[in-house]
Motif scaffolding. Sequence first.
Motif, short mmCIF file in Angstrom:
data_model
loop_
_atom_site.label_atom_id
_atom_site.label_comp_id
_atom_site.label_asym_id
_atom_site.label_seq_id
_atom_site.Cartn_x
_atom_site.Cartn_y
_atom_site.Cartn_z
N TYR A 171 0.86 -1.18 0.00
CA TYR A 171 0.00 0.00 0.00
C TYR A 171 0.90 1.23 0.00
O TYR A 171 1.61 1.48 0.96
N ALA A 172 0.85 1.96 -1.08
CA ALA A 172 1.67 3.16 -1.17
C ALA A 172 0.89 4.22 -1.91
O ALA A 172 -0.20 3.96 -2.45
N ASN A 173 1.46 5.39 -1.95
CA ASN A 173 0.85 6.54 -2.58
C ASN A 173 1.56 6.83 -3.89
O ASN A 173 2.78 6.65 -3.97
N GLN A 176 4.89 8.49 -4.00
CA GLN A 176 6.11 7.79 -3.56
C GLN A 176 6.80 7.05 -4.69
O GLN A 176 7.88 6.49 -4.48
N LEU A 268 12.83 -6.43 9.74
CA LEU A 268 12.15 -5.15 9.99
C LEU A 268 12.50 -4.62 11.38
O LEU A 268 12.70 -3.41 11.56
N ASN A 269 12.62 -5.52 12.35
CA ASN A 269 13.03 -5.10 13.69
C ASN A 269 14.44 -4.50 13.66
O ASN A 269 14.72 -3.47 14.27
N GLU A 272 14.32 -1.06 12.21
CA GLU A 272 13.73 -0.07 13.11
C GLU A 272 14.69 0.24 14.26
O GLU A 272 14.92 1.40 14.61
N ASN A 273 15.28 -0.82 14.83
CA ASN A 273 16.13 -0.60 16.02
C ASN A 273 17.45 0.07 15.67
O ASN A 273 18.01 0.80 16.50
N GLY A 299 5.04 -5.03 2.08
CA GLY A 299 3.68 -5.08 2.60
C GLY A 299 3.62 -5.13 4.12
O GLY A 299 2.62 -4.77 4.73
N LEU A 300 4.69 -5.58 4.76
CA LEU A 300 4.75 -5.66 6.23
C LEU A 300 5.36 -4.40 6.83
O LEU A 300 5.48 -4.29 8.06
N ASP A 301 5.77 -3.49 5.96
CA ASP A 301 6.62 -2.38 6.38
C ASP A 301 5.81 -1.23 6.97
O ASP A 301 5.64 -0.19 6.34
N THR A 302 5.33 -1.39 8.18
CA THR A 302 4.49 -0.35 8.77
C THR A 302 5.29 0.85 9.24
O THR A 302 4.73 1.87 9.59
N ARG A 303 6.61 0.72 9.31
CA ARG A 303 7.42 1.83 9.82
C ARG A 303 8.21 2.53 8.72
O ARG A 303 9.15 3.26 9.00
N ASP A 304 7.88 2.22 7.48
CA ASP A 304 8.47 2.93 6.36
C ASP A 304 9.99 2.81 6.35
O ASP A 304 10.73 3.81 6.28
N MET A 329 8.60 7.67 3.07
CA MET A 329 8.36 9.11 3.13
C MET A 329 9.61 9.93 3.45
O MET A 329 9.83 10.98 2.87
#
Lengths: 470, 470
Positions: A171-173, A176, A268-269, A272-273, A299-304, A329
């Motif tokens: 899901y992207a805009n 982007q 992904l962790n 983020e970390n 698709g799992l990338d909720t933290r961009d 973003m």
Amino acid sequence: MEGDIMGLILLDYSRKNPLYIQLYQYYKTEIEQKRLLAGDKLPSIRSLAQSLSISKITVEKAYQQLMSEGYIDNNERARYVVNKLAGIAFASNRQPGTWPVNPAKPDSPNIIYDFSSGEMDLAGFDFSLWKRYINKVFLNKDRLFTYGDIQGEEELRQEIIKYLQNSRGVYANKDQVIIGPGVQSLLNYLCSVLQDKTQSVAFEDPGFKNGRRIFADHGFTIVPIKMKNDGIDMDQLYASEAKMVYLSPSHQFPTGYIMPVGKRNQLLNWAENSNSIIIEDDYDSEFRYFGRPIPALKGLDTRDRVVYMGSFSKVLPPSIRLSYMVLPMNLLAVYRENASLYHQATSTIEQLAMAGFMADGHFERQIRRLRKLYYEKKLLFIKNLHQVFGDKVEIKENESGLRIILNVKSNLSPNEMFLKAQAKGCKVALVQDYYLAAAPENLSQIILYFSKIPATKMKKALKILQEAWF
Amino acid sequence: MEGDIMGLILLDYSRKNPLYIQLYQYYKTEIEQKRLLAGDKLPSIRSLAQSLSISKITVEKAYQQLMSEGYIDNNERARYVVNKLAGIAFASNRQPGTWPVNPAKPDSPNIIYDFSSGEMDLAGFDFSLWKRYINKVFLNKDRLFTYGDIQGEEELRQEIIKYLQNSRGVYANKDQVIIGPGVQSLLNYLCSVLQDKTQSVAFEDPGFKNGRRIFADHGFTIVPIKMKNDGIDMDQLYASEAKMVYLSPSHQFPTGYIMPVGKRNQLLNWAENSNSIIIEDDYDSEFRYFGRPIPALKGLDTRDRVVYMGSFSKVLPPSIRLSYMVLPMNLLAVYRENASLYHQATSTIEQLAMAGFMADGHFERQIRRLRKLYYEKKLLFIKNLHQVFGDKVEIKENESGLRIILNVKSNLSPNEMFLKAQAKGCKVALVQDYYLAAAPENLSQIILYFSKIPATKMKKALKILQEAWF
């Protein structure tokens, strides 16, 4: 002196070459060959025109050209004077205006069957249909007179967003999305965006060497990370200082591994970390023949944290150069600060044709068409491999892709196999060539793409390989 | 436990969504939301099929998909077990499968008259003719199924060689030509070729900042060299450590200066004596309105020191992305060692169309057409400038190009002029923005392109500028 000079000018009045050009060339040569020296005066316009029976305008045009190019000057107003030119201080290998020696031809052996490339089967695309969409673009010519949108045409970005949502779970805009003529071109932009972020980038090893190369060209340090059966070795990634990793989680290149969801979460962790970036190269996820395509990591990338790279060059013929990336973003903001310095380099006509092709549902049809075609080719290919090689090879394959990996039980080294195949007109690729670190010893793995080999020639082509190697 | 799980599964039999996908999605959600935990067993295939009255194959496909994506495993053979997944360790900004917040729109003021870009006049090109050449390419579809020649299609390289010889005085071999979708893409290849040669590159200042940027992205140090009236300051170049210089000798960008032949010779001597490279950007030499075009520096290059960069994007509409470079023999050898790492990214269809267009003489006709069109537009533009601005401006122009430089006698700073013009819907460019070193103080120079402004709107557009500034 004037008289002498004028006397030598032979003009050709046949009009093949304008008179002013002949005059210009005459004086240019005189000056270059030092028959006229710095400070020498050229005849006045009026006297030269009279003496040659040509118009003063012709002489003036010739003198203007000589002046523009710096051979003469008219500082003295009334008269034109030869400039002081730096001589060419070295002996000339060849005269200006002569051809360079023909360069050594690169050795291009005669290849009949190319197993090394995922180019398309000739039955894989309907160019008549594509031509219709190309021609439609010409109905709105005004759009074609400009450079176009700096990120790529908006209609196409919108269609890409719809496709990513429906088929890849992303899901992207549309803002982007950045279009480019191939993944390498996009990586060039991306390197510019990322250069203040980190100086090193981790890469799956073996991995996509043409991608690695772009980062290396931009001065990034490449950190090779070993592959395990479920994707990259996370401990090595943790231990590295890299703030960025490049990978193809849905169908690793070249090994074919799928990264399971557990490791995707770990990755992904980590991002983020450690405030890092993941670059996901989703180059051929459409070609999964059983079940549904593996969803994109993005698709799992909720933290961009994920940059998503996609390409149409496996679904459309690669002569149509269309790729895209989806920026998070925060990177989008950096990109925009500098975007005006990079001209997007994809053909506008092909972008707009693709937007129409997708909007009318042809892209999804094309994926289904190719999936069926390649599924059947793959079954045939594996059947032929078994028949031709028997137990001399072990076939490493999975449920997707346009290639298989062959473990060859041979005394030949992979390089010898490559050369012996080439000598018989077959080009193959070697897994070892995709390593940055030293490849494991005794890695006797050959990559064979079947997409381009005609179904009717497959057995014949494989027999040639068999004869070359055994 | 099994009974409970099965009891919750609500399948939609309307066939909108395949049953196996529904089953897969159900278990995926259960696992992601931790209602099923690591080690939990899924129902056996047989019992789940029975309980839901669906086929075993449907269940098996769902389990296969879950296994491929790493949610479950069947290490225990008979039964499928939930894998241990790393939880996502951070609070989620948004759920997977939801849209990111719309990014801040880049501020794009409403521009009615764009004086900042050399894009083409709408009367400048016959797209119907171009369409014919595009369509001819589809007669030989087989060529379009591949990536094509790594340096660009041979027919086009041959036509470029003919053009360079006839119109630019450059004698080269088609094997020296590399096609690319824009000068920046070619500079990316070139940076890779040159990276072992030198770490710094001299640039005319002011100069082509989009070119500078590519070198900077590749880690080169940019050495700005001051411009004199006859081109770059040779003393500064001698004093620099640069082994490479980038310039546009036939029509300097943005100042418009022509480098005279004497300085060209000095430059070639410098390159030969210091073992350096000259990159000649010959971006718009076709548009000289009096006399003949200034010959390319490359034409004097008997010692193979000059890389020649050419582009069609001033003669064809820039939506057709076609550029090229001519490499000296020694750099060609370096390029070839690494060429397989770079996929040439120009549309094959447009390359082949261009080859046909050139072979039939349309390219030369197109140059003549534009030269006439722009010559007339330029005369009109200058006449209008005088009428609208009177003695408040000084027009710096020469005999070529699509732009003029305006010295504005105003109390406004250039940035204020830029913003005031923009507020009224006119975009202009500032000479000061092309400097790398500090621009001279009080440099009140505005660049105005006239190519894209319709002849009928010119006066109106200039009046808007006049009102904005005075």
